[in-house]
Design a protein around this motif. Structure first.
Motif, PDB file in Angstrom:
ATOM      1  N   ALA A  80       0.827  -1.206   0.000  1.00  0.00           N
ATOM      2  CA  ALA A  80       0.000   0.000   0.000  1.00  0.00           C
ATOM      3  C   ALA A  80       0.863   1.259   0.000  1.00  0.00           C
ATOM      4  N   LEU A  81       1.910   1.248   0.808  1.00  0.00           N
ATOM      5  CA  LEU A  81       2.797   2.411   0.867  1.00  0.00           C
ATOM      6  C   LEU A  81       3.553   2.591  -0.445  1.00  0.00           C
ATOM      7  N   SER A  82       3.909   1.481  -1.102  1.00  0.00           N
ATOM      8  CA  SER A  82       4.592   1.565  -2.398  1.00  0.00           C
ATOM      9  C   SER A  82       3.713   2.242  -3.437  1.00  0.00           C
ATOM     10  N   SER A  83       2.421   1.974  -3.384  1.00  0.00           N
ATOM     11  CA  SER A  83       1.512   2.602  -4.343  1.00  0.00           C
ATOM     12  C   SER A  83       1.368   4.097  -4.097  1.00  0.00           C
ATOM     13  N   LEU A  84       1.733   4.542  -2.902  1.00  0.00           N
ATOM     14  CA  LEU A  84       1.599   5.960  -2.567  1.00  0.00           C
ATOM     15  C   LEU A  84       2.895   6.733  -2.798  1.00  0.00           C
ATOM     16  N   VAL A  85       4.024   6.200  -2.327  1.00  0.00           N
ATOM     17  CA  VAL A  85       5.282   6.960  -2.380  1.00  0.00           C
ATOM     18  C   VAL A  85       6.359   6.278  -3.207  1.00  0.00           C
ATOM     19  N   GLY A  86       6.047   5.177  -3.862  1.00  0.00           N
ATOM     20  CA  GLY A  86       7.054   4.477  -4.646  1.00  0.00           C
ATOM     21  C   GLY A  86       7.752   3.400  -3.834  1.00  0.00           C
ATOM     22  N   PHE A  87       8.397   2.484  -4.547  1.00  0.00           N
ATOM     23  CA  PHE A  87       8.945   1.296  -3.899  1.00  0.00           C
ATOM     24  C   PHE A  87      10.095   1.610  -2.953  1.00  0.00           C
ATOM     25  N   ILE A  88      11.047   2.430  -3.382  1.00  0.00           N
ATOM     26  CA  ILE A  88      12.243   2.654  -2.572  1.00  0.00           C
ATOM     27  C   ILE A  88      11.913   3.365  -1.264  1.00  0.00           C
ATOM     28  N   PRO A 118       7.031   3.124  -9.420  1.00  0.00           N
ATOM     29  CA  PRO A 118       6.676   4.423  -8.833  1.00  0.00           C
ATOM     30  C   PRO A 118       5.339   4.350  -8.107  1.00  0.00           C
ATOM     31  N   GLY A 119       5.033   5.414  -7.391  1.00  0.00           N
ATOM     32  CA  GLY A 119       3.759   5.510  -6.701  1.00  0.00           C
ATOM     33  C   GLY A 119       3.032   6.786  -7.082  1.00  0.00           C
ATOM     34  N   LEU A 120       2.020   7.107  -6.310  1.00  0.00           N
ATOM     35  CA  LEU A 120       1.242   8.316  -6.581  1.00  0.00           C
ATOM     36  C   LEU A 120       2.105   9.565  -6.440  1.00  0.00           C
ATOM     37  N   LEU A 121       3.044   9.544  -5.516  1.00  0.00           N
ATOM     38  CA  LEU A 121       3.923  10.694  -5.307  1.00  0.00           C
ATOM     39  C   LEU A 121       4.710  11.026  -6.570  1.00  0.00           C
ATOM     40  N   GLN A 122       5.199  10.009  -7.261  1.00  0.00           N
ATOM     41  CA  GLN A 122       6.002  10.236  -8.465  1.00  0.00           C
ATOM     42  C   GLN A 122       5.179  10.796  -9.616  1.00  0.00           C
ATOM     43  N   ALA A 123       3.867  10.617  -9.557  1.00  0.00           N
ATOM     44  CA  ALA A 123       3.011  11.189 -10.598  1.00  0.00           C
ATOM     45  C   ALA A 123       2.850  12.694 -10.427  1.00  0.00           C
ATOM     46  N   TRP A 124       3.105  13.184  -9.223  1.00  0.00           N
ATOM     47  CA  TRP A 124       2.934  14.613  -8.935  1.00  0.00           C
ATOM     48  C   TRP A 124       4.258  15.347  -8.782  1.00  0.00           C
ATOM     49  N   VAL A 125       5.281  14.633  -8.341  1.00  0.00           N
ATOM     50  CA  VAL A 125       6.570  15.271  -8.071  1.00  0.00           C
ATOM     51  C   VAL A 125       7.659  14.543  -8.852  1.00  0.00           C
ATOM     52  N   LYS A 126       8.505  15.295  -9.527  1.00  0.00           N
ATOM     53  CA  LYS A 126       9.616  14.710 -10.271  1.00  0.00           C
ATOM     54  C   LYS A 126      10.778  14.487  -9.313  1.00  0.00           C
ATOM     55  N   LEU A 127      11.152  13.244  -9.112  1.00  0.00           N
ATOM     56  CA  LEU A 127      12.203  12.885  -8.170  1.00  0.00           C
ATOM     57  C   LEU A 127      13.366  12.233  -8.905  1.00  0.00           C
ATOM     58  N   PRO A 128      14.561  12.334  -8.353  1.00  0.00           N
ATOM     59  CA  PRO A 128      15.723  11.709  -9.000  1.00  0.00           C
ATOM     60  C   PRO A 128      15.716  10.192  -8.799  1.00  0.00           C
ATOM     61  N   TRP A 129      16.448   9.508  -9.662  1.00  0.00           N
ATOM     62  CA  TRP A 129      16.610   8.063  -9.500  1.00  0.00           C
ATOM     63  C   TRP A 129      17.392   7.805  -8.216  1.00  0.00           C
ATOM     64  N   PRO A 130      17.068   6.806  -7.417  1.00  0.00           N
ATOM     65  CA  PRO A 130      16.133   5.699  -7.658  1.00  0.00           C
ATOM     66  C   PRO A 130      14.730   5.940  -7.118  1.00  0.00           C
ATOM     67  N   LEU A 131      14.405   7.183  -6.782  1.00  0.00           N
ATOM     68  CA  LEU A 131      13.093   7.476  -6.215  1.00  0.00           C
ATOM     69  C   LEU A 131      12.028   7.662  -7.281  1.00  0.00           C
ATOM     70  N   THR A 132      12.431   7.619  -8.557  1.00  0.00           N
ATOM     71  CA  THR A 132      11.477   7.836  -9.644  1.00  0.00           C
ATOM     72  C   THR A 132      10.484   6.692  -9.748  1.00  0.00           C
TER      73      THR A 132
END
Length: 218
Positions: A150-158, A204-218
């Motif tokens: 559930a958390l991965s779907s929100l903020v991404g896997f890493i 990625p998660g919902l966060l990555q759809a709204w905020v552009k983050l560097p790898w590996p957080l993409t």
């Protein structure tokens, strides 16, 4: 493994040295090393199936039914992989290899289950322990991993994995915050190193759809 074989076949079509150059590339060497380490550690840990002491068995019926369900799934996967058309035969390599090995393991385990008595280590079931000994129940354990998904779907896997590892080690394993942070950081660093070597991204998660983050957080 499947992609590696496809790339290797393309390289060997170009020439022998091109193919050998890919075989000895860092990506292939890393895959071979991971496989070898997994096999070695698996064989070593197999000897410590009851490292925590005696674990009661709950009979043979439930394990046999579960193994039968797993075997049926593996057979279905094997048939499905075998139906892949010949023009895409390379896509059959990985699923056929894994399904064949899994089916052989299921068959071996089925034979052992039929021959072993109910109290054998093969049927060890921590859920059959008395409540005072069974500190961590099944549903509580599953809830941890459901929370990770559930958390991965929100903020991404890493980011989700980092939070999961720290909290799991701290509260479930009962280790110190320092221990949890250090081990979580080491685990994340190892996973990121593998992903970088294999040129892979993380889910990625919902966060990555709204905020552009560097790898590996993409």
């Amino acid at each position: 493994l499947n992609q590696s074989m496809q790339i290797a076949s393309v390289q060997f079509r170009k020439g022998l040295w091109e193919g050998l150059g890919y075989i000895f590339s860092p990506i292939v060497i890393v895959l071979i090393a991971i496989t070898a380490v997994s096999v070695v550690f698996g064989l070593r840990q197999a000897k410590a199936i009851r490292a925590e002491g005696e674990v009661p068995g709950a009979g043979k019926t439930a394990p046999l039914l579960f193994l039968s369900a797993v075997t049926a799934y593996v057979v279905a996967a094997l048939i499905n992989a075998a139906l892949i058309p010949d023009y895409a035969w390379r896509d059959r390599v990985f699923p056929l290899t894994i399904a064949t090995a899994a089916l052989a393991g299921c068959a071996l385990l089925m034979i052992q289950m039929w021959r072993k008595p109910g109290g054998d280590a093969l049927f060890a079931d921590r859920e059959a322990d008395p409540q005072e000994n069974n500190v961590h129940g099944l549903w509580g354990t599953l809830a941890w991993f459901a929370a990770l998904l559930a958390l991965s779907s929100l903020v991404g896997f890493i980011l989700a994995l980092a939070a999961f590892l720290v909290t799991f080690i701290r509260y479930r394993a009962g280790r110190s915050w320092r221990f949890a942070v250090l081990y979580a950081a080491a685990g994340i660093a190892f996973i990121c190193a593998l992903a970088w070597t294999l040129n892979r991204d993380f889910p990625p998660g919902l966060l990555q759809a709204w905020v552009k983050l560097p790898w590996p957080l993409t």
